[in-house]
Design an enzyme around this catalytic site. Structure first.
Site, PDB file in Angstrom:
ATOM      1  CG  ASP A  13     -31.796 -59.166 -57.282  1.00  0.00           C
ATOM      2  OD1 ASP A  13     -33.006 -59.392 -57.135  1.00  0.00           O
ATOM      3  OD2 ASP A  13     -31.082 -59.765 -58.109  1.00  0.00           O
ATOM      4  CE  LYS A  16     -35.979 -52.849 -58.932  1.00  0.00           C
ATOM      5  NZ  LYS A  16     -34.781 -53.695 -58.746  1.00  0.00           N
ATOM      6  N   GLY A  40     -38.709 -60.078 -57.884  1.00  0.00           N
ATOM      7  CA  GLY A  40     -39.123 -60.177 -56.498  1.00  0.00           C
ATOM      8  C   GLY A  40     -38.600 -59.009 -55.699  1.00  0.00           C
ATOM      9  CG  HIS A  41     -39.562 -55.451 -55.511  1.00  0.00           C
ATOM     10  ND1 HIS A  41     -40.414 -54.571 -56.116  1.00  0.00           N
ATOM     11  CD2 HIS A  41     -38.489 -55.539 -56.317  1.00  0.00           C
ATOM     12  CE1 HIS A  41     -39.883 -54.147 -57.253  1.00  0.00           C
ATOM     13  NE2 HIS A  41     -38.708 -54.729 -57.392  1.00  0.00           N
ATOM     14  CD  GLN A 223     -37.363 -57.818 -64.349  1.00  0.00           C
ATOM     15  OE1 GLN A 223     -38.002 -56.959 -64.927  1.00  0.00           O
ATOM     16  NE2 GLN A 223     -37.935 -58.920 -63.922  1.00  0.00           N
TER      17      GLN A 223
END
Length: 427
Positions: A13, A16, A40-41, A223
């Site tokens: 988080d 990225k 999730g991005h 991650q």
């Protein structure tokens, strides 16, 4: 031409997605090399925010081809829904390749993930319950089902029957849950195959040819370093290798092809799930960081644990990944603090540690030793050059740079693509 790796330098988080999207307009391929839809991005373009779970962040680029590499585990239903969501918003570029060697998340993986996590009770790891761990478990046990199996119904049926012979015994007799029907599952996944077949390719071959032709490949991990199954805070980790070494295994690109490794470091620290977290703040300051930084999971929505920046973790990430550069994100969140704490060492039972402790036991008992840097009050979200930042914000960046073992190439001053201060060229 180079292959560039972007990797999280904390527990994930870090931003990225923003870094990948920022570079995506200047590269030819953006590759997701591990993880599943447990990650999730978030990418913010103008006033539009996009939450991506399986698709690489570069899928929103006008130029790059997005690649889901062999190291990813794919829930095809989730992937199709994600594609459809971008189509509905007019953001789908229709440039996607999926590795034929990537493994699939099956219904029994999700069922087992949820039931075993509940069974562990207070000892649970804190998974998202999306079947990622069991899918990787079947992969290394050599009983997994891959994307290419969707195009051979006979093989798919045999593999499912074999897998469910054991998995259904566990679900029904051990956990008293309903078993999974092999035939209906096969038919469901064959329907997914009809939709995805046009994207499936030998992605390792495509990427190596692209590098031979002088094209630029960006490798994006999900991650982060401290969630790596080998190098993270085991067992509170993911089931794959988000570190730079995992980029080679998960994409089919050899290590000599990689020329830059960019570490993404949040200006403070967060993590989700269980596990040790030396700088964690269980107080009003922690809640302030959570609310000001919008620290809620992209995939799960659950609140993230928050704490101050830990430079021991950053130095560890520099070492494990061979980082050549850092991108510090969310510097704007720290505006308004009179003093900004930075963890520069640990106290473990009276002994000082200037590097990460060797054992999980010592890390669990580590207490942060802080230095306090001068804060700033100004709104920095409009800064576009390093000189635009307040004096103390510049001093904070340079002080952190001295501590973390790699130069700072860019600083994020807001969530949007354009809210970035670049200090040195990455491409």
């Amino acid at each position: 031409m180079p292959a560039i790796v972007i990797v999280g330098a904390q527990w994930g988080d870090e931003g990225k997605g923003k870094a990948t999207d920022l570079l995506g307009g200047r590269v030819d391929y953006v590759v997701r090399y591990q993880g599943g839809n447990n990650a999730g991005h978030t990418v913010v373009i103008g006033e539009e925010s996009y939450a991506l779970h399986l698709l690489p962040s570069g899928v929103l680029s006008d130029n790059a081809t997005a690649v889901i590499g062999n190291g990813v585990v794919i829930n095809p239903e989730v992937l199709i829904a994600e594609i459809d969501g971008l189509i509905e918003r007019g953001a789908w570029r229709d440039r996607l390749l999926i590795s034929a060697d990537a493994h699939l998340i099956m219904p029994h993986h999700i069922a087992l993930d949820k039931v075993t996590e509940r069974y562990l009770g207070s000892a649970r790891i804190g998974t998202t319950g999306r079947g990622i761990g069991p899918a990787y478990g079947d992969k290394v046990s050599r009983v997994g089902i891959r994307v290419q199996d969707l195009f051979d119904p006979g093989i798919l049926g045999k593999k499912l029957e074999l897998a469910l012979r054991e998995k259904n015994q566990v679900l029904t007799k051990l956990y008293n849950r309903r078993g999974i029907d092999a035939e209906s599952t096969a038919q469901e996944y064959l329907r997914y195959a009809e939709r995805l077949e046009r994207y499936v390719a030998d992605t390792g071959l495509v990427l190596n040819k692209a590098l031979d032709e002088g094209k630029v490949v960006l490798l994006e991990g999900a991650q982060a370093t401290l969630l790596d199954v080998d190098h993270g805070t085991y067992p509170f980790v993911t089931s794959s290798s988000p570190t730079a070494g995992g980029a080679c295994c998960g994409s089919g690109i050899g290590p000599t092809r990689i020329t830059r490794v960019l570490g993404i470091l949040k200006a403070y620290t967060t993590r989700v799930g269980s596990g040790p977290f030396p700088t964690e703040l269980n107080d009003a300051q922690g809640e302030w960081l959570r609310k000001t930084g919008g620290e809620f999971g992209v995939t799960t929505g659950r609140p993230r644990r928050t704490g101050w920046l830990d430079v021991l973790i950053a130095r560890y990430a520099s070492r494990v990944n061979g980082l050549t550069d850092y991108f510090i994100t969310k510097l704007d969140v720290l505006s308004g603090l009179e003093k900004v704490p930075v963890c520069v060492a640990y106290d473990v039972h009276g002994s000082r540690y200037d590097e990460m402790p060797m054992t999980q036991t010592d890390f669990h008992h580590a207490k942060p030793v802080y230095e306090y840097l001068d804060g700033w009050w100004e709104d920095i979200s409009g800064a576009r050059e390093f000189g635009d930042l307040p004096k103390n914000a510049r001093a904070y960046v340079r002080s952190v740079e001295d501590m973390i073992g790699a130069p700072v190439a860019a600083v994020g001053v807001g969530p949007r693509r354009d809210q970035t201060v670049q200090l040195r060229e990455i491409l």
